[in-house]
Write an enzyme that holds these catalytic residues in place. Structure first.
Site, PDB file in Angstrom:
ATOM      1  CE1 TYR A 138      -9.041  -0.362   9.489  1.00  0.00           C
ATOM      2  CE2 TYR A 138      -9.723   0.961  11.376  1.00  0.00           C
ATOM      3  CZ  TYR A 138      -8.773   0.634  10.424  1.00  0.00           C
ATOM      4  OH  TYR A 138      -7.556   1.273  10.410  1.00  0.00           O
ATOM      5  CB  THR A 195      -0.459   4.401  -3.934  1.00  0.00           C
ATOM      6  OG1 THR A 195      -1.157   3.187  -3.639  1.00  0.00           O
ATOM      7  CG2 THR A 195       0.415   4.218  -5.151  1.00  0.00           C
ATOM      8  CE  LYS A 244      -5.950  -1.851  10.362  1.00  0.00           C
ATOM      9  NZ  LYS A 244      -4.641  -2.070   9.697  1.00  0.00           N
ATOM     10  CB  THR A 292     -13.357  -7.486  14.204  1.00  0.00           C
ATOM     11  OG1 THR A 292     -14.549  -7.028  14.836  1.00  0.00           O
ATOM     12  CG2 THR A 292     -13.167  -8.963  14.483  1.00  0.00           C
ATOM     13  CG  ASN A 335       0.764   1.060   4.987  1.00  0.00           C
ATOM     14  OD1 ASN A 335       0.402   1.723   5.965  1.00  0.00           O
ATOM     15  ND2 ASN A 335       0.500   1.438   3.744  1.00  0.00           N
ATOM     16  CB  ILE A 384      -2.933   9.098  10.912  1.00  0.00           C
ATOM     17  CG1 ILE A 384      -2.359   8.228  12.051  1.00  0.00           C
ATOM     18  CG2 ILE A 384      -1.823   9.724  10.070  1.00  0.00           C
ATOM     19  CD1 ILE A 384      -1.526   8.949  13.084  1.00  0.00           C
ATOM     20  N   GLY A 424       0.818  -1.224   0.000  1.00  0.00           N
ATOM     21  CA  GLY A 424       0.000   0.000   0.000  1.00  0.00           C
ATOM     22  C   GLY A 424       0.841   1.259   0.000  1.00  0.00           C
ATOM     23  CB  SER A 450      -6.134   0.765  13.858  1.00  0.00           C
ATOM     24  OG  SER A 450      -6.984   1.852  14.208  1.00  0.00           O
TER      25      SER A 450
END
Ligand code: NAP
Length: 249
Positions: A159, A18, A163, A161, A94, A192, A16, A146
């Protein structure tokens, strides 16, 4: 590897590249002298521009479109990286993302997709590079977790779960690979700016700022600086931990 503790001479794969944080990591790692490989999904033009920028800084950079859960494509890309760039010293898992949905509207395909994007990708990329690291008895795998997986926050449940799963993945893999001198770590950002951080509403941002001791979200560059340290020999005694970067919450 450089004696000054920087990333000079290291070969690093960032998934990831980009994305907001991925791009900042590639730039920080290149500044320290690492050769880079990175993956992308939709942003082909950005990938080309980033590779040219990194090469302009005097490091090698190669990239490829690799689906997050496409096992054969991941395997082929990692083989290409090791052939063209050389043996990998570090993998940074990432890539990731989420849909913004309340729990009642998450359907089974959404659940599967989000867990696969954030977790299965980590499994597939790690598996594709780990045999080489085991043979060489060296390497670092850094996983992006996260705060969503650790604290009671207003975030999509699938999400959060996924992380939370990054933590289990990190510590169990660290235990298994420690005998080969391979370090496995988790970097756990709070909110972020940019990337998926832009999904939060004004109200959620204000709430974050109220509880955050530094009163603001972090930047992708701040995440990248910590990542550069964690994969470097300067962090040689750090293993199996999750390092939280959240301005104090
Ligand atoms: N930003 C935050 O507030 C925050 C906070 C905590 C943790 N994180 C974590 O940090 C990591 C990076 O987040 P970010 O904010 O930088 O996100 P981002 O800007 O949206 O970047 C996501 C990256 O993942 C790639 N990607 C997305 N779907 C993919 C797929 N199906 N197959 C292959 N690649 C795919 C994207 O490729 P393309 O751009 O080419 O499509 C992009 O390079 C994620 O793991 C995220 O969970 C972020």
């Amino acid at each position: 590897m450089a004696e000054d503790g920087t990333l000079r001479g290291m070969r690093v794969l960032v998934t990831g590249g980009t994305g907001s944080i991925g791009r900042a990591m590639c730039r920080a790692f290149a500044r320290e002298g690492a050769d880079l490989a990175f993956t992308w999904n939709r942003r082909e033009a950005e990938a080309g521009a980033l590779a040219a920028e990194l090469q302009g800084r005097g490091v090698r950079a190669l990239h490829g479109r690799v689906g997050a859960t496409d096992g054969p494509a991941i395997q082929a890309f990692c083989e290409r990286v090791e052939t063209e760039l050389g043996a990998l010293d570090a993998l940074v898992n990432n890539l990731g993302g989420t849909q913004v949905l309340p729990f009642a509207l998450i359907d089974e395909p959404d659940w599967d997709e989000t867990l696969a994007l954030n977790l299965k990708s980590m499994f597939l990329f790690s598996k594709a590079v780990v045999r080489g690291m085991i043979r060489r008895k060296a390497g670092v795998i850094l996983n992006l977790g996260s705060l969503a997986g650790r604290r009671m926050l207003e975030v999509p449940v699938h999400y959060a779960t996924a992380k939370a799963g990054v933590t289990g993945f990190t510590i169990s893999l660290a235990k298994e690979l420690a005998r080969y001198g391979i370090r496995v770590l988790e970097l756990t950002p709070g909110l972020i700016q940019g990337g998926i951080g832009d999904n939060v509403s004004e109200r959620q941002l204000a709430e974050y700022n109220r509880y955050c001791a530094l009163g603001r979200p972090g930047t992708a560059e701040e995440v990248a600086e910590l990542a550069a340290f964690l994969i470097s020999p300067r962090a040689g005694y750090m293993n199996a931990v999750s390092v939280q970067l959240d301005g104090g919450l």
